[in-house]
Write a protein that holds these residues in place. Structure first.
Motif, PDB file in Angstrom:
ATOM      1  N   GLY A   1       0.827  -1.206   0.000  1.00  0.00           N
ATOM      2  CA  GLY A   1       0.000   0.000   0.000  1.00  0.00           C
ATOM      3  C   GLY A   1       0.857   1.250   0.000  1.00  0.00           C
ATOM      4  N   LYS A   2       1.924   1.220   0.817  1.00  0.00           N
ATOM      5  CA  LYS A   2       2.828   2.366   0.873  1.00  0.00           C
ATOM      6  C   LYS A   2       3.441   2.633  -0.492  1.00  0.00           C
ATOM      7  N   VAL A   3       3.836   1.537  -1.166  1.00  0.00           N
ATOM      8  CA  VAL A   3       4.477   1.712  -2.469  1.00  0.00           C
ATOM      9  C   VAL A   3       3.513   2.346  -3.453  1.00  0.00           C
ATOM     10  N   ILE A   4       2.266   1.848  -3.466  1.00  0.00           N
ATOM     11  CA  ILE A   4       1.294   2.405  -4.418  1.00  0.00           C
ATOM     12  C   ILE A   4       1.034   3.863  -4.088  1.00  0.00           C
ATOM     13  N   TYR A   5       0.857   4.136  -2.812  1.00  0.00           N
ATOM     14  CA  TYR A   5       0.567   5.506  -2.385  1.00  0.00           C
ATOM     15  C   TYR A   5       1.718   6.437  -2.748  1.00  0.00           C
ATOM     16  N   ALA A   6       2.923   6.054  -2.337  1.00  0.00           N
ATOM     17  CA  ALA A   6       4.085   6.919  -2.567  1.00  0.00           C
ATOM     18  C   ALA A   6       4.349   7.095  -4.053  1.00  0.00           C
ATOM     19  N   ASN A   7       4.241   6.017  -4.825  1.00  0.00           N
ATOM     20  CA  ASN A   7       4.519   6.138  -6.249  1.00  0.00           C
ATOM     21  C   ASN A   7       3.435   6.930  -6.965  1.00  0.00           C
ATOM     22  N   SER A   8       2.189   6.834  -6.483  1.00  0.00           N
ATOM     23  CA  SER A   8       1.139   7.646  -7.104  1.00  0.00           C
ATOM     24  C   SER A   8       1.419   9.117  -6.863  1.00  0.00           C
ATOM     25  N   ILE A   9       1.886   9.439  -5.655  1.00  0.00           N
ATOM     26  CA  ILE A   9       2.212  10.834  -5.356  1.00  0.00           C
ATOM     27  C   ILE A   9       3.363  11.302  -6.236  1.00  0.00           C
ATOM     28  N   SER A  10       4.405  10.455  -6.375  1.00  0.00           N
ATOM     29  CA  SER A  10       5.551  10.852  -7.205  1.00  0.00           C
ATOM     30  C   SER A  10       5.163  10.938  -8.675  1.00  0.00           C
ATOM     31  N   LEU A  11       4.252  10.079  -9.089  1.00  0.00           N
ATOM     32  CA  LEU A  11       3.869  10.015 -10.495  1.00  0.00           C
ATOM     33  C   LEU A  11       3.134  11.282 -10.920  1.00  0.00           C
ATOM     34  N   THR A  12       2.301  11.818 -10.040  1.00  0.00           N
ATOM     35  CA  THR A  12       1.616  13.056 -10.387  1.00  0.00           C
ATOM     36  C   THR A  12       2.626  14.199 -10.305  1.00  0.00           C
ATOM     37  N   PRO A  13       2.778  14.941 -11.390  1.00  0.00           N
ATOM     38  CA  PRO A  13       3.735  16.037 -11.382  1.00  0.00           C
ATOM     39  C   PRO A  13       3.361  17.058 -10.320  1.00  0.00           C
ATOM     40  N   GLY A  14       4.378  17.710  -9.782  1.00  0.00           N
ATOM     41  CA  GLY A  14       4.104  18.716  -8.761  1.00  0.00           C
ATOM     42  C   GLY A  14       4.276  18.192  -7.360  1.00  0.00           C
ATOM     43  N   THR A  15       4.307  16.880  -7.200  1.00  0.00           N
ATOM     44  CA  THR A  15       4.560  16.323  -5.874  1.00  0.00           C
ATOM     45  C   THR A  15       5.524  15.150  -5.989  1.00  0.00           C
ATOM     46  N   VAL A  16       6.450  15.049  -5.036  1.00  0.00           N
ATOM     47  CA  VAL A  16       7.383  13.926  -4.999  1.00  0.00           C
ATOM     48  C   VAL A  16       7.466  13.424  -3.566  1.00  0.00           C
ATOM     49  N   THR A  17       7.349  12.120  -3.382  1.00  0.00           N
ATOM     50  CA  THR A  17       7.520  11.552  -2.053  1.00  0.00           C
ATOM     51  C   THR A  17       9.000  11.508  -1.748  1.00  0.00           C
ATOM     52  N   THR A  18       9.406  12.044  -0.614  1.00  0.00           N
ATOM     53  CA  THR A  18      10.828  11.965  -0.289  1.00  0.00           C
ATOM     54  C   THR A  18      11.105  10.957   0.813  1.00  0.00           C
ATOM     55  N   ASP A  19      10.116  10.622   1.600  1.00  0.00           N
ATOM     56  CA  ASP A  19      10.343   9.646   2.656  1.00  0.00           C
ATOM     57  C   ASP A  19       9.043   8.947   3.013  1.00  0.00           C
ATOM     58  N   VAL A  20       9.157   7.662   3.321  1.00  0.00           N
ATOM     59  CA  VAL A  20       7.997   6.923   3.789  1.00  0.00           C
ATOM     60  C   VAL A  20       8.388   6.234   5.076  1.00  0.00           C
ATOM     61  N   THR A  21       7.628   6.444   6.140  1.00  0.00           N
ATOM     62  CA  THR A  21       7.884   5.687   7.357  1.00  0.00           C
ATOM     63  C   THR A  21       6.613   4.933   7.717  1.00  0.00           C
ATOM     64  N   GLU A  22       6.620   4.325   8.906  1.00  0.00           N
ATOM     65  CA  GLU A  22       5.495   3.487   9.317  1.00  0.00           C
ATOM     66  C   GLU A  22       4.186   4.295   9.331  1.00  0.00           C
ATOM     67  N   ASN A  23       4.238   5.536   9.828  1.00  0.00           N
ATOM     68  CA  ASN A  23       2.972   6.264   9.980  1.00  0.00           C
ATOM     69  C   ASN A  23       3.002   7.679   9.404  1.00  0.00           C
ATOM     70  N   SER A  24       3.944   7.943   8.536  1.00  0.00           N
ATOM     71  CA  SER A  24       3.934   9.270   7.915  1.00  0.00           C
ATOM     72  C   SER A  24       4.589   9.204   6.543  1.00  0.00           C
ATOM     73  N   ILE A  25       4.318  10.254   5.786  1.00  0.00           N
ATOM     74  CA  ILE A  25       4.890  10.317   4.442  1.00  0.00           C
ATOM     75  C   ILE A  25       5.339  11.755   4.221  1.00  0.00           C
ATOM     76  N   THR A  26       6.576  11.929   3.735  1.00  0.00           N
ATOM     77  CA  THR A  26       7.090  13.282   3.532  1.00  0.00           C
ATOM     78  C   THR A  26       7.023  13.605   2.046  1.00  0.00           C
ATOM     79  N   VAL A  27       6.470  14.784   1.750  1.00  0.00           N
ATOM     80  CA  VAL A  27       6.230  15.134   0.358  1.00  0.00           C
ATOM     81  C   VAL A  27       6.833  16.499   0.065  1.00  0.00           C
ATOM     82  N   HIS A  28       7.510  16.602  -1.062  1.00  0.00           N
ATOM     83  CA  HIS A  28       7.923  17.913  -1.539  1.00  0.00           C
ATOM     84  C   HIS A  28       6.978  18.299  -2.669  1.00  0.00           C
ATOM     85  N   ALA A  29       6.418  19.519  -2.575  1.00  0.00           N
ATOM     86  CA  ALA A  29       5.456  19.930  -3.588  1.00  0.00           C
ATOM     87  C   ALA A  29       5.915  21.210  -4.240  1.00  0.00           C
TER      88      ALA A  29
END
Lengths: 117, 95, 157, 332
Positions: free
Chosen positions: C106-134
Motif C-alpha cells: 500500500g505504501k508503495v502504491i501511495y508513494a509512487n502515485s504521489i511521485s507520479l503526479t507532477p508537482g509532488t514527490v515523495t521523499t520519505d515513507v515511514t510506518e505512519n507518515s509520508i514526507t512530500v515535496h510539492a
C-alpha cells in the motif's frame, strides 16, 4: 486504420512533444533541484504516455503494440521509483530545498521572459 | 507528425544536456541524465516508426530497464562515498 | 507450489510470447528453458512473494488507474502552466503528512502515485507518515484531504 | 529531414565531448559520458546499425557508467593533477598529439569514398557475398548475426577470449589486494521499501528479457554480448539492493568463475566438433546432415557460449569491484 485513430495519434504525438519540451524548459528554469524534479516528472509521465499511446495507435502488428505497452508499464513503474529514490537521497545528503517564508513566494525569475515564452 | 515529435524530443534532449553540464549540484546532473534517458527511449521509439522499422523496440526496452538500474547504481555510489572522505563539496553534509 | 510462483510463471510466459512473437518449436523449447531458469534464480533470490506478485490487487487496480490518470492530467496542466509562466513565482513546500498504517505494498502504491503526479514527490515513507515535496502548497492540501489515501486503502484490503 | 536529425544529434555529441573535456569533477564527467552513450546509441539507430545501437544501449549507457562509478569510489572524485605542480601534467603535449592525429585523420577522409557510394570497397569486397548468400547459406533473418557468429566466427571467438581475459585480469589485480575475510555489509537499501518492492517485481522480468535477447539474436538485434550484459545487470540490481553478502549467496563465486571459462570452452568445442566431423575449425556446415541446420546449431551454441562468458565476467568484475569498494568505504 480509420481516420479517427490517425488524427488521434497525431494529436497525442504533438501534445506529447509539447509536454516534453515543457518539461525540459522547466528543468532549466526552475530555481533548485527539488522544483526541477517536478518539471522532469511532467515529461516522464504524461509526455511518455502520450507519445507511446500515439505510436500504439499506429502499430503495424500486435507485437509492436504489445512491446509498446510493456515499455509504458516499465516507464510508469520505474520513473516514480527512481525519482523518489533521487529525492530521498538528495534530502538525506543534506541538500536543502528552497522554501519561501510564511505566506511568501519565491521570486525565482527576476528577468521576465528569460528562457520563457 | 513523427518528425515533429522527434524534433520536439531532440529539443528537450538539448535542454537536458544544458542542465547536465550546468549542474550545479550532482543531483541535478543525475536528474538530467535520467531525463535524457527517458528522452532517448522516446526518440528511438519514434525514429523506429519514422524509418518504418518498429522492431527497434527491443532497444527501447533495454533503455527503459537500464535507465532504472543506472540511477539506482549512482545513488548507491553516493552512499559509499559519504563515509569515504570525498563527500561532495557542492551539497552540505548532514550534521 | 505457491500461488505466487504460478502467477510469475504465467507472467514470464506472457512476457516471452509478447516479445518473441515467433511460434516455432525450437523457440518454444528455449522459452520453456528460459522460464524455468528464471524461476530457479528468482526463488534463490527469494523475490517470489506477495510483494512482487500482488495478486490481491488485481481486482480493483483498473478503477484506481483510471482515477489516477485523471489526477495525472489535472496536475500536468497545472505544472505546465507554471513552467510557461512569464514571471516565475513559486511556493514550494516540504511537509510530513501523518497517515494510518498501510501494508508495504500500500505504501508503495501511495508513494509512487504521489511521485507520479507532477508537482509532488515523495521523499520519505515511514510506518505512519509520508514526507512530500510539492511545487505548490496547494498540492499538499490536496494530499492532506486524504482522497488518494482512502482509495489506496480500499485497494489494499 | 533525416539528415537534419543527424546533424542535431552529431552536434550534441560534439557539445557533450567538449563538456567532458572542460569539466573537472569526475562524477560530472561520468554523467556526461552516460549521455554521450545515449546519444551515440540514438545515432546508431538512425544509421540503421541496430545491433551496434543495442550493444551501446546495454553496455555504453548502462553498465559502463556503473563500472566507472565503482572505479571512482576507489580513486576519488576530482582531477588532482592540475593543482599539483610536481605532477607530470602536460596538457600542451597531449593537445598537440591529439590535434596532429585529428588533422591526419581529417586529411585521410579526403581519400575515402562518399558515404554510401556504390563503388566503395565496403560494398564491393566481401559484403555482397554476405548479403546475397546469407539467406541461402545460413537462412536466418538477421544478417549481422550470421556475419558475427558464422562468417566471422574466428573474430568473435577472439573477442570472447578478450572478455574472458579481462575478467581474469580484474580478478588477478584486485583480488590480491583484498583479504578473503567476510565483510559485514549493511544492506542500507533493503529498508528502502519502495525500491525493494519495485526491484523485486523487475528482476525476474530483466532476467527473462536477457534470455529472450540471447535466443532471438538470429531474428532481430541482440545476441550473446547484449544478452550477457542484460542478464548480469539483474544481478547488479540485486546486489545493490540486498547487499553483496546476499548476492554472493545466490551466485557462488566459484561457479561464476567456472561458467566464465565454460562459455569460452563451449565456443571452442563447437569449432573442434566441426573439425572432428571433417571440416575446418568453426565450419558449422559439418555439424549436422545439411548445411543450413548445421549453421543454425552452430550459431545457437556459439551465441550461448558468448552469453555465458559475458554475463559471468560482468558479474565477476562488478562483485570484485564492489567488495573492494566496500572495504575502503568502511568507516574507520
Amino acid at each position: 486504420m480509420s481516420m479517427v485513430t490517425t488524427y488521434l495519434s497525431w494529436a497525442l504525438l504533438v501534445l506529447g512533444g509539447f509536454l516534453c519540451v515543457s518539461g525540459s524548459v522547466g528543468l532549466l528554469r526552475f530555481p533548485d533541484f527539488f522544483t526541477r524534479m517536478h518539471a522532469a516528472s511532467v515529461t516522464d509521465t504524461l509526455a511518455t504516455g502520450m507519445i507511446l499511446v500515439g505510436l500504439m495507435l499506429q502499430a503495424p502488428t500486435w507485437i509492436v503494440f504489445g512491446k509498446l505497452v510493456m515499455i509504458l508499464v516499465f516507464v510508469l513503474l520505474t520513473s516514480p521509483t527512481a525519482g523518489h529514490a533521487l529525492a530521498k537521497a538528495a534530502l538525506h545528503s543534506g541538500l536543502k530545498p528552497l522554501l519561501p517564508g510564511k505566506g511568501g513566494k519565491i521570486d525565482a525569475d527576476p528577468r521576465p521572459s528569460a528562457g520563457g515564452v | 507528425m513523427f518528425t515533429a515529435a522527434a524534433i520536439a524530443v531532440l529539443v528537450a534532449m538539448a535542454l537536458a544536456l544544458v542542465r547536465a553540464y550546468a549542474g550545479p549540484t550532482l543531483y541535478d546532473r543525475i536528474l538530467a541524465v535520467n531525463v535524457f534517458g527517458t528522452k532517448t527511449v522516446l526518440l528511438i521509439a519514434i525514429v523506429g516508426f519514422l524509418t518504418g522499422r518498429p522492431e527497434f523496440l527491443d532497444i527501447v526496452m533495454v533503455y527503459a530497464l537500464m535507465n532504472f538500474i543506472t540511477v539506482i547504481g549512482i545513488l548507491r555510489f553516493f552512499e559509499y562515498s559519504v563515509s569515504h572522505a570525498s563527500a561532495n563539496s557542492e551539497t552540505i553534509k548532514e550534521q | 507450489m505457491k500461488i505466487q510462483t504460478l502467477s510469475l510463471t504465467l507472467l514470464l510466459i506472457i512476457f516471452w510470447l509478447l516479445n518473441s512473437g515467433l511460434f516455432k518449436p525450437l523457440i518454444f523449447i528455449l522459452g520453456a528453458f528460459s522460464v524455468v531458469l528464471v524461476l530457479f534464480i528468482s526463488s534463490r533470490m527469494k523475490v517470489i512473494d506477495e510483494e512482487s506478485q500482488p495478486l490481491h490487487l488485481t481486482k480493483n487496480i483498473p478503477a484506481y488507474y483510471a482515477w489516477l490518470l485523471k489526477e495525472l492530467v489535472m496536475s500536468n496542466i497545472k505544472v505546465v502552466s507554471t513552467i510557461w509562466q512569464g514571471h516565475l513565482q513559486l511556493q514550494p513546500a516540504l511537509t510530513t503528512i501523518k497517515m494510518d498504517h498501510l501494508s508495504d505494498m500500500g505504501k508503495v502504491i501511495y508513494a509512487n502515485s504521489i511521485s507520479l503526479t507532477p508537482g509532488t514527490v515523495t521523499t520519505d515513507v515511514t510506518e505512519n507518515s509520508i514526507t512530500v515535496h510539492a511545487l505548490d502548497k496547494s498540492s499538499i492540501t490536496d494530499i492532506q484531504s486524504g482522497a488518494m489515501e482512502a482509495r489506496v486503502r480500499k485497494l489494499d484490503n | 529531414m533525416e539528415s537534419f536529425i543527424h546533424i542535431i544529434i552529431l552536434s550534441m555529441l560534439v557539445t557533450t565531448a567538449a563538456a567532458i573535456v572542460r569539466v573537472k569533477d569526475l562524477f560530472a564527467v561520468t554523467m556526461l559520458a552516460g549521455i554521450y552513450g545515449l546519444l551515440s546509441a540514438s545515432f546508431f539507430v538512425l544509421m540503421d546499425a541496430h545491433d551496434v545501437a543495442f550493444t551501446e544501449a546495454a553496455v555504453g549507457a548502462g553498465i559502463s557508467t556503473l563500472l566507472i562509478l565503482t572505479t571512482l569510489s576507489m580513486t576519488g572524485r576530482f582531477e588532482k593533477a592540475a593543482e599539483n605542480p610536481k605532477s607530470n601534467y602536460k596538457p600542451a603535449l597531449a593537445l598537440t598529439l591529439v590535434t596532429v592525429t585529428g588533422a591526419l585523420l581529417i586529411y585521410g577522409t579526403q581519400d575515402m569514398p562518399a558515404f554510401g557510394a556504390a563503388d566503395a570497397p565496403v560494398q564491393t569486397h566481401v559484403v555482397p557475398r554476405y548479403l546475397n548468400d546469407s539467406a541461402t547459406e545460413i537462412d536466418i533473418p538477421n544478417v549481422v548475426a550470421s556475419v558475427l557468429a558464422s562468417y566471422r566466427g574466428y573474430d568473435t571467438f577472439g573477442e570472447v577470449v578478450v572478455i574472458f581475459t579481462a575478467g581474469i585480469g580484474v580478478l588477478a589485480l584486485i583480488m590480491s589486494t583484498v583479504s578473503t575475510a567476510p565483510v559485514a555489509l549493511r544492506a542500507s537499501m533493503e529498508e528502502h521499501v519502495i525500491l525493494r518492492i519495485v526491484s523485486k517485481m523487475l528482476i525476474p522480468l530483466i532476467l527473462i528479457f536477457g534470455l529472450y535477447v540471447q535466443f532471438h539474436g538470429e531474428y532481430g538485434p541482440g545476441g550473446g554480448f547484449q544478452a550477457g550484459v542484460i542478464f548480469a545487470s539483474a544481478f547488479f540490481l540485486y546486489a545493490m539492493l540486498f547487499g553483496l553478502t546476499a548476492a554472493r549467496k545466490v551466485v557462488n563465486s566459484n561457479w561464476v568463475q567456472a561458467l566464465a571459462a565454460l562459455g569460452v570452452l563451449l565456443y571452442g568445442s563447437v569449432g573442434v566438433l566441426a573439425m572432428i566431423n571433417g571440416g575446418n575449425f568453426l565450419d558449422y556446415n559439418f555439424l549436422a546432415q545439411d548445411d543450413v541446420h548445421g549453421q543454425h546449431m552452430g550459431i545457437l551454441f556459439v551465441e550461448l557460449g558468448v552469453g555465458i562468458t559475458v554475463a559471468s565476467v560482468m558479474i565477476i568484475i562488478f562483485f570484485t569491484f564492489s567488495t573492494h569498494q566496500q572495504r575502503d568505504g568502511e568507516p574507520d
